[in-house]
Design an enzyme around this catalytic site. Structure first.
Site, short mmCIF file in Angstrom:
data_model
loop_
_atom_site.label_atom_id
_atom_site.label_comp_id
_atom_site.label_asym_id
_atom_site.label_seq_id
_atom_site.Cartn_x
_atom_site.Cartn_y
_atom_site.Cartn_z
N ASN A 10 73.64 50.65 -30.63
CA ASN A 10 72.58 50.15 -29.75
C ASN A 10 71.75 49.19 -30.59
O ASN A 10 70.98 49.62 -31.44
CB ASN A 10 71.71 51.33 -29.26
CG ASN A 10 70.45 50.85 -28.56
OD1 ASN A 10 70.39 49.72 -28.08
ND2 ASN A 10 69.44 51.71 -28.50
N TRP A 11 71.93 47.91 -30.34
CA TRP A 11 71.24 46.90 -31.16
C TRP A 11 69.76 46.82 -30.85
O TRP A 11 69.01 46.17 -31.55
CB TRP A 11 71.86 45.52 -30.93
CG TRP A 11 73.21 45.33 -31.56
CD1 TRP A 11 73.98 46.27 -32.20
CD2 TRP A 11 73.95 44.10 -31.62
NE1 TRP A 11 75.14 45.69 -32.65
CE2 TRP A 11 75.15 44.36 -32.30
CE3 TRP A 11 73.72 42.79 -31.16
CZ2 TRP A 11 76.11 43.38 -32.53
CZ3 TRP A 11 74.67 41.82 -31.38
CH2 TRP A 11 75.86 42.11 -32.06
N LYS A 12 69.34 47.47 -29.76
CA LYS A 12 67.94 47.34 -29.28
C LYS A 12 67.60 45.84 -29.17
O LYS A 12 68.49 45.04 -28.90
CB LYS A 12 66.96 48.06 -30.21
CG LYS A 12 67.39 49.49 -30.54
CD LYS A 12 66.29 50.28 -31.16
CE LYS A 12 66.84 51.56 -31.77
NZ LYS A 12 65.99 52.70 -31.55
N HIS A 96 67.58 55.38 -22.03
CA HIS A 96 67.18 55.48 -23.44
C HIS A 96 65.71 55.89 -23.51
O HIS A 96 64.91 55.48 -22.68
CB HIS A 96 67.41 54.13 -24.13
CG HIS A 96 67.28 54.24 -25.62
ND1 HIS A 96 66.06 54.24 -26.25
CD2 HIS A 96 68.22 54.38 -26.59
CE1 HIS A 96 66.26 54.37 -27.56
NE2 HIS A 96 67.56 54.46 -27.79
N GLU A 98 63.34 54.94 -25.25
CA GLU A 98 62.37 53.83 -25.30
C GLU A 98 62.09 53.31 -23.90
O GLU A 98 60.96 52.94 -23.57
CB GLU A 98 62.90 52.73 -26.23
CG GLU A 98 62.82 53.16 -27.69
CD GLU A 98 63.85 52.56 -28.62
OE1 GLU A 98 64.49 51.54 -28.26
OE2 GLU A 98 64.05 53.12 -29.72
N GLU A 168 69.73 62.59 -27.63
CA GLU A 168 68.92 61.90 -28.65
C GLU A 168 67.52 62.50 -28.67
O GLU A 168 66.67 62.12 -27.87
CB GLU A 168 68.81 60.42 -28.30
CG GLU A 168 70.13 59.69 -28.21
CD GLU A 168 69.95 58.21 -28.49
OE1 GLU A 168 70.59 57.73 -29.42
OE2 GLU A 168 69.16 57.54 -27.80
N GLY A 174 64.81 56.35 -34.76
CA GLY A 174 64.13 55.32 -35.53
C GLY A 174 63.10 55.88 -36.51
O GLY A 174 62.28 55.14 -37.03
N SER A 213 68.65 58.48 -35.91
CA SER A 213 68.70 58.27 -37.37
C SER A 213 70.03 58.65 -38.00
O SER A 213 70.06 59.15 -39.12
CB SER A 213 67.53 58.99 -38.06
OG SER A 213 66.29 58.46 -37.58
N GLY A 234 71.41 53.43 -33.57
CA GLY A 234 70.45 52.33 -33.43
C GLY A 234 70.44 51.48 -34.69
O GLY A 234 71.34 50.68 -34.92
N GLY A 235 69.41 51.66 -35.51
CA GLY A 235 69.20 50.84 -36.71
C GLY A 235 70.46 50.58 -37.53
O GLY A 235 70.73 49.43 -37.92
#
Ligand code: PEP
Length: 252
Positions: A10-12, A96, A98, A168, A174, A213, A234-235
């Site tokens: 997930n590149w966000k 998600h 977010e 998640e 994150g 994470s 993600g990251g």
């Protein structure tokens, strides 16, 4: 029992054409070396074209991070499921944390999006998970069962076979604080038990990802757990070597 294993990035809201090109080309050329695993990236809308072009024929799946629940109409700035399907997307992340938190998406809306994605024969990656406050209050199971229950009500238990569920925990996204493999497994097993109360066959086959994470250093221990079939990353999905190592860690 073999369930489909999947590592999805997930590149966000990160990336630019030059950097994406290197990342996507790297993925396309290296993924063939990692055997039987599905691997995908969910990118911002303007880069779907780039993902489709570079990943064509590579075996790496791709898709979007969000979609409208509305089929079409006067919804300025929104993107519909038929547009994503028309474009060739395979995956769409829905719900998600977010989006739930920052864009006020509730269970009902997330379930409607999952249904709309399935109707276009794409695969929703349905995200669920408790906040830190909810974990500390001991209501994790209640929260994830409500979130999953709402989706099942909308798509039916069979709809899960064409979906991916991503657990998640919000406190792990994150933050660098990963759930321990045992903490994650406990929730995954609980979710699978909930599903099996409705249909044991479905429960056995649903692909369930852990997200929060995940990095190369902790991926193998998480993915070794019985009910964890891969990860939503993600990251670490923005770094080619890190993401490839995570993918390799998911191969059984
Ligand atoms: C995510 O965005 O779904 C996620 C799990 O992020 P991170 O891996 O950066 O915690």
């Amino acid at each position: 029992m073999m369930r489909q294993r999947l590592v999805a990035g997930n590149w966000k809201m990160f990336g630019n054409s030059a950097r994406n090109q290197l990342l996507l080309e790297g993925l396309a050329s290296q993924v063939a070396t990692i055997g039987k695993l599905s691997c995908a990236v969910c990118v911002p809308f303007p880069y779907l074209y780039q993902a489709r072009s570079v990943l064509a024929g590579s075996g790496v799946g791709w898709g979007a991070q969000n979609v409208s629940q509305q089929p079409k109409g006067a919804f300025t700035g929104e993107v519909s499921v038929s547009m994503l399907a028309d474009f060739g997307c395979r995956y769409v992340i829905v719900g998600h944390s977010e989006r739930r938190k920052l864009f006020h998406e509730d269970d009902q809306l997330v379930a409607a999006k999952a249904k709309a994605v399935l109707e276009q024969k794409m695969t929703p990656i349905v995200c669920i998970g408790e906040s830190l406050d909810e974990r500390e209050r001991g209501v994790t199971e209640g929260v994830v069962s409500r979130q999953l229950g709402c989706v099942i009500k909308e798509i039916g238990i069979d709809g899960l076979l064409r979906s991916v569920v991503a657990y998640e925990p919000v406190w792990a996204i994150g933050t660098g604080k990963t759930a321990t493999p045992e903490q994650a497994q406990r929730v995954h097993a609980y979710l699978r038990k909930l599903m099996s109360e409705q249909d044991a066959g479905v429960a056995r086959h649903v692909t369930m990802l852990y997200g929060g994470s995940v990095k190369a250093a902790n991926a193998a221990a998480l993915f070794a757990m019985e009910d964890i079939d891969g990860g939503l990353i993600g990251g670490a999905s923005l770094d080619l070597n890190e993401f490839m190592s995570i993918c390799k860690a998911a191969v059984r």
